[in-house]
Design an enzyme around this catalytic site. Structure first.
Site, PDB file in Angstrom:
ATOM      1  N   MET A   1       0.848  -1.186   0.000  1.00 36.41           N
ATOM      2  CA  MET A   1       0.000   0.000   0.000  1.00 36.41           C
ATOM      3  C   MET A   1       0.886   1.240   0.000  1.00 36.41           C
ATOM      4  SD  MET A   1      -2.344  -1.447   3.111  1.00 36.41           S
ATOM      5  CE  MET A   1      -3.451  -0.048   3.196  1.00 36.41           C
TER       6      MET A   1
ATOM      7  N   ILE B   1       0.969  -5.039   8.294  1.00 30.08           N
ATOM      8  CA  ILE B   1       2.393  -4.811   8.586  1.00 30.08           C
ATOM      9  C   ILE B   1       2.711  -3.324   8.445  1.00 30.08           C
ATOM     10  CG2 ILE B   1       4.761  -5.394   7.957  1.00 30.08           C
ATOM     11  CD1 ILE B   1       3.607  -7.946   6.654  1.00 30.08           C
TER      12      ILE B   1
ATOM     13  N   GLY C   1       0.797   4.233   4.477  1.00 20.64           N
ATOM     14  CA  GLY C   1       1.414   3.258   3.576  1.00 20.64           C
ATOM     15  C   GLY C   1       2.059   2.079   4.269  1.00 20.64           C
ATOM     16  N   SER C   2       1.877   0.885   3.743  1.00 19.96           N
ATOM     17  CA  SER C   2       2.520  -0.288   4.300  1.00 19.96           C
ATOM     18  C   SER C   2       2.184  -1.520   3.473  1.00 19.96           C
ATOM     19  CB  SER C   2       2.112  -0.491   5.757  1.00 19.96           C
ATOM     20  OG  SER C   2       2.955  -1.436   6.355  1.00 19.96           O
ATOM     21  N   ARG C   3       1.861  -2.640   4.151  1.00 14.52           N
ATOM     22  CA  ARG C   3       1.680  -3.896   3.446  1.00 14.52           C
ATOM     23  C   ARG C   3       0.682  -4.779   4.192  1.00 14.52           C
ATOM     24  NH1 ARG C   3       6.917  -7.685   2.886  1.00 14.52           N
ATOM     25  NH2 ARG C   3       5.867  -9.618   3.388  1.00 14.52           N
TER      26      ARG C   3
END
Length: 218
Positions: free
Chosen positions: A97, A155, A185-187
């Site tokens: 993301m 995450i 933002g991340s995953r």
């Protein structure tokens, strides 16, 4: 489109701060650079505003389909040993993301929350191989109505240092239900049964609650 609840206070505080800042600059400094600060302030605020957007979605509903838990880009599709809950081989699908994506997280299947745990951790970049096991994260396992278990992991990344969740063990969830939010933002990782048919490819763009990631056999 609406503004997500996670951003409302931040947006209000940011707006007041920028109004006061630019008001002071224009009242006490008669200089061309004050207009530059104003433009930067407007752009900055618009970026935060779009980050917390909550667009209307016509959600995908299907018993044997696993729906994308997040907007973003598919960056991992591989077979791994999942070591926190299953301790067996699983098919991992990871969605990165970026800061420009919608950051709402949605449940990929309907069922019951069998397991949930928050882990404090590091803030490695989201695409780092060890991010899934060493970064700040949550682990969520949902058992479908037919008995299949799906593990989902939020995450945090180098910039995303705030994970939010709205579920608990024993809770019934519907497919596409909002269960969390990752700021900036991340995953998100999915761990699926090996016999699941993966319907996305590396590099594909996903829409949370809409894109079909995989089909289950039961």
């Amino acid at each position: 489109m609406t503004i997500h609840k996670e951003g409302r206070i931040l947006l209000l505080v940011s707006l007041l701060f920028l109004i006061i800042l630019n008001g002071i600059l224009f009242n006490f400094f008669a200089a061309p650079w004050t207009w530059i600060v104003l433009v930067i302030s407007v752009v900055f605020y618009l970026l935060i505003l779009q980050f917390f957007r909550n667009p209307y979605r016509l959600l995908t509903k299907a018993d044997l389909q696993v729906i994308a838990p997040a907007d973003g880009k598919v960056v991992v599709i591989e077979e791994v040993i999942e070591t926190e809950y299953f301790n067996t081989p699983r098919r991992q699908v990871s969605i990165f993301m970026s800061p420009i994506n919608v950051h709402i997280n949605r449940t990929p299947i309907e069922g019951m929350v069998q397991y949930f745990k928050y882990h404090a951790g590091k803030y490695l970049v989201a695409w780092h191989p060890k991010a899934s096991t060493e970064n700040e994260r949550t682990t969520l396992v949902i058992k479908s109505n037919s008995g299949t278990e799906i593990l989902l992991r939020q995450i945090a990344g180098a910039l995303a240092k705030r994970i939010r969740w709205y579920i608990a063990e024993g809770q019934l969830v519907s497919q596409g239900q909002e269960f969390g939010f990752i700021k900036f933002g991340s995953r998100v990782d999915l761990f699926l049964p090996l016999d699941a048919k993966i319907l996305v490819n590396l590099g594909d763009k996903t829409k949370g609650g809409v894109t079909v990631i995989a089909e289950l056999t039961k």
